[in-house]
Write a protein that holds these residues in place. Sequence first.
Motif, PDB file in Angstrom:
ATOM      1  N   GLY A   1       0.818  -1.212   0.000  1.00  0.00           N
ATOM      2  CA  GLY A   1       0.000   0.000   0.000  1.00  0.00           C
ATOM      3  C   GLY A   1       0.850   1.259   0.000  1.00  0.00           C
ATOM      4  O   GLY A   1       0.706   2.109   0.876  1.00  0.00           O
ATOM      5  N   ILE A   2       1.700   1.390  -1.002  1.00  0.00           N
ATOM      6  CA  ILE A   2       2.692   2.473  -1.039  1.00  0.00           C
ATOM      7  C   ILE A   2       2.054   3.857  -0.990  1.00  0.00           C
ATOM      8  O   ILE A   2       2.610   4.791  -0.396  1.00  0.00           O
ATOM      9  N   GLU A   3       0.861   4.027  -1.586  1.00  0.00           N
ATOM     10  CA  GLU A   3       0.236   5.352  -1.622  1.00  0.00           C
ATOM     11  C   GLU A   3      -0.020   5.895  -0.218  1.00  0.00           C
ATOM     12  O   GLU A   3       0.176   7.074   0.051  1.00  0.00           O
ATOM     13  N   ASP A   4      -0.468   5.035   0.687  1.00  0.00           N
ATOM     14  CA  ASP A   4      -0.772   5.477   2.047  1.00  0.00           C
ATOM     15  C   ASP A   4       0.458   5.553   2.932  1.00  0.00           C
ATOM     16  O   ASP A   4       0.366   5.966   4.092  1.00  0.00           O
ATOM     17  N   LYS A   5       1.591   5.153   2.398  1.00  0.00           N
ATOM     18  CA  LYS A   5       2.816   5.172   3.201  1.00  0.00           C
ATOM     19  C   LYS A   5       3.673   6.395   2.917  1.00  0.00           C
ATOM     20  O   LYS A   5       4.722   6.582   3.526  1.00  0.00           O
ATOM     21  N   GLN A   6       3.247   7.235   1.953  1.00  0.00           N
ATOM     22  CA  GLN A   6       3.930   8.507   1.736  1.00  0.00           C
ATOM     23  C   GLN A   6       3.609   9.446   2.901  1.00  0.00           C
ATOM     24  O   GLN A   6       2.562   9.330   3.535  1.00  0.00           O
ATOM     25  N   ILE A   7       4.487  10.383   3.171  1.00  0.00           N
ATOM     26  CA  ILE A   7       4.340  11.256   4.337  1.00  0.00           C
ATOM     27  C   ILE A   7       4.140  12.697   3.881  1.00  0.00           C
ATOM     28  O   ILE A   7       4.932  13.218   3.081  1.00  0.00           O
ATOM     29  N   GLY A   8       3.085  13.340   4.369  1.00  0.00           N
ATOM     30  CA  GLY A   8       2.795  14.720   4.001  1.00  0.00           C
ATOM     31  C   GLY A   8       3.511  15.713   4.910  1.00  0.00           C
ATOM     32  O   GLY A   8       3.957  15.365   6.013  1.00  0.00           O
ATOM     33  N   TYR A   9       3.601  16.951   4.453  1.00  0.00           N
ATOM     34  CA  TYR A   9       4.291  17.990   5.224  1.00  0.00           C
ATOM     35  C   TYR A   9       3.591  18.268   6.555  1.00  0.00           C
ATOM     36  O   TYR A   9       4.212  18.753   7.501  1.00  0.00           O
TER      37      TYR A   9
ATOM     38  N   PHE B   1       6.145   5.589  12.971  1.00  0.00           N
ATOM     39  CA  PHE B   1       5.317   5.366  11.779  1.00  0.00           C
ATOM     40  C   PHE B   1       6.104   4.575  10.731  1.00  0.00           C
ATOM     41  O   PHE B   1       5.576   3.643  10.114  1.00  0.00           O
ATOM     42  N   LEU B   2       7.372   4.954  10.546  1.00  0.00           N
ATOM     43  CA  LEU B   2       8.204   4.225   9.590  1.00  0.00           C
ATOM     44  C   LEU B   2       8.404   2.776  10.020  1.00  0.00           C
ATOM     45  O   LEU B   2       8.327   1.851   9.223  1.00  0.00           O
ATOM     46  N   TRP B   3       8.642   2.576  11.302  1.00  0.00           N
ATOM     47  CA  TRP B   3       8.921   1.245  11.833  1.00  0.00           C
ATOM     48  C   TRP B   3       7.683   0.364  11.839  1.00  0.00           C
ATOM     49  O   TRP B   3       7.727  -0.792  11.418  1.00  0.00           O
ATOM     50  N   ASP B   4       6.568   0.911  12.283  1.00  0.00           N
ATOM     51  CA  ASP B   4       5.369   0.117  12.537  1.00  0.00           C
ATOM     52  C   ASP B   4       4.432   0.028  11.335  1.00  0.00           C
ATOM     53  O   ASP B   4       3.678  -0.928  11.216  1.00  0.00           O
TER      54      ASP B   4
END
Length: 350
Positions: free
Chosen positions: A277-285, A304-307
């Motif tokens: 689910g790469i789309e939901d794993k991007q991080i917004g400003y 968030f990155l780890w879990d």
Amino acid sequence: MKTPIQKILFGSPGTGKSYRIDREIVPIDLRIKSPENVIKTVFHPEYTYGDFMGKLVPITISKKVEYNFYEGHFLKALAQSYKNLLSHQEGEEVKNVALVIDEINRGNSSAIFGTVFQLLDRAENGWSDYGINVSDLELRKIVDLIGFEEAGTEKSGEGQIPTYKYEGKGQAKTLEKHQDLLSKINIEIQNNKIIGSCIRIPPNLSILATMNTSDNSIYFMDSAFKRRWEWEFVNWDKSKPLAATYGTAGIVDKDEWEELIKKLNSFIKSHHTSIRGIEDKQIGYYFIKQPVTAEQIQNKLMFFLWDSVFNRDKKPLVDLLKVTRDELVTFGDFTKLHNEFIANIMNLNV
């Protein structure tokens, strides 16, 4: 608690998360002198939105079944914070309220919070950025808990409308005619009904929660829900977080933060085969609101990155940090390498 706290303390079982909330974060004057301002609950698989917000419960009185609306833990805490805002005297500090949720991930948080989820985004002044509407039953329970008492009815074009006295004083009026008082807590009434998105969490209400870092019987907490909380990792060995070598006095400026997010998203995309689910794993400003602190990066962003992002495969993190897999087993190991992690991300060629 001079400013509202909305934080989840997480770590291994038995690390003193609940103790830290009870003895260190919640002030003693709330726990001892005004216990009505501390509302506690524990989430579990059978806990529902009705338990959290409120529900109709049947009760038998004189062989007749009646239904009463009983407030949930959140509605009780919300009304208590409103009550404190309305009753405080000029020159005095407004009394704070703490809603404490133990084991927040042992219940279905998305279902339990329901529409309350929208209230978790806070503005700089401590009020919810966005409001929600509530039912007439919930509104009546809120005003009842605040200190309004039904004192009769008044005729209108829609029939009989209930009238209220505030704290038993003054003339009985409809809620609409109490607008000068209700506007202090951002509630707008028209024709005896709430108008607009007017129920908001006020700045004197803090929400504190605990959860185990990993548990076989937990419910999934989605990224949107996680983003709305601050996070604090409580390690088993009671070690203090390592001081950050980035930012100035623990603050990361806006340009540096945006550059970090840009390079971090590129790093995440480059390892898309390891991520579901790469789309939901991007991080917004706005994953962390300004001002961004090193502590928030170390706890909220890195967890968030780890879990969530690299929960299935830690190899990208191992390679970036140039450590062995045995050196990166727990989140505690990862958070101790936050300086190296940020430096290596910032040195990536994008």
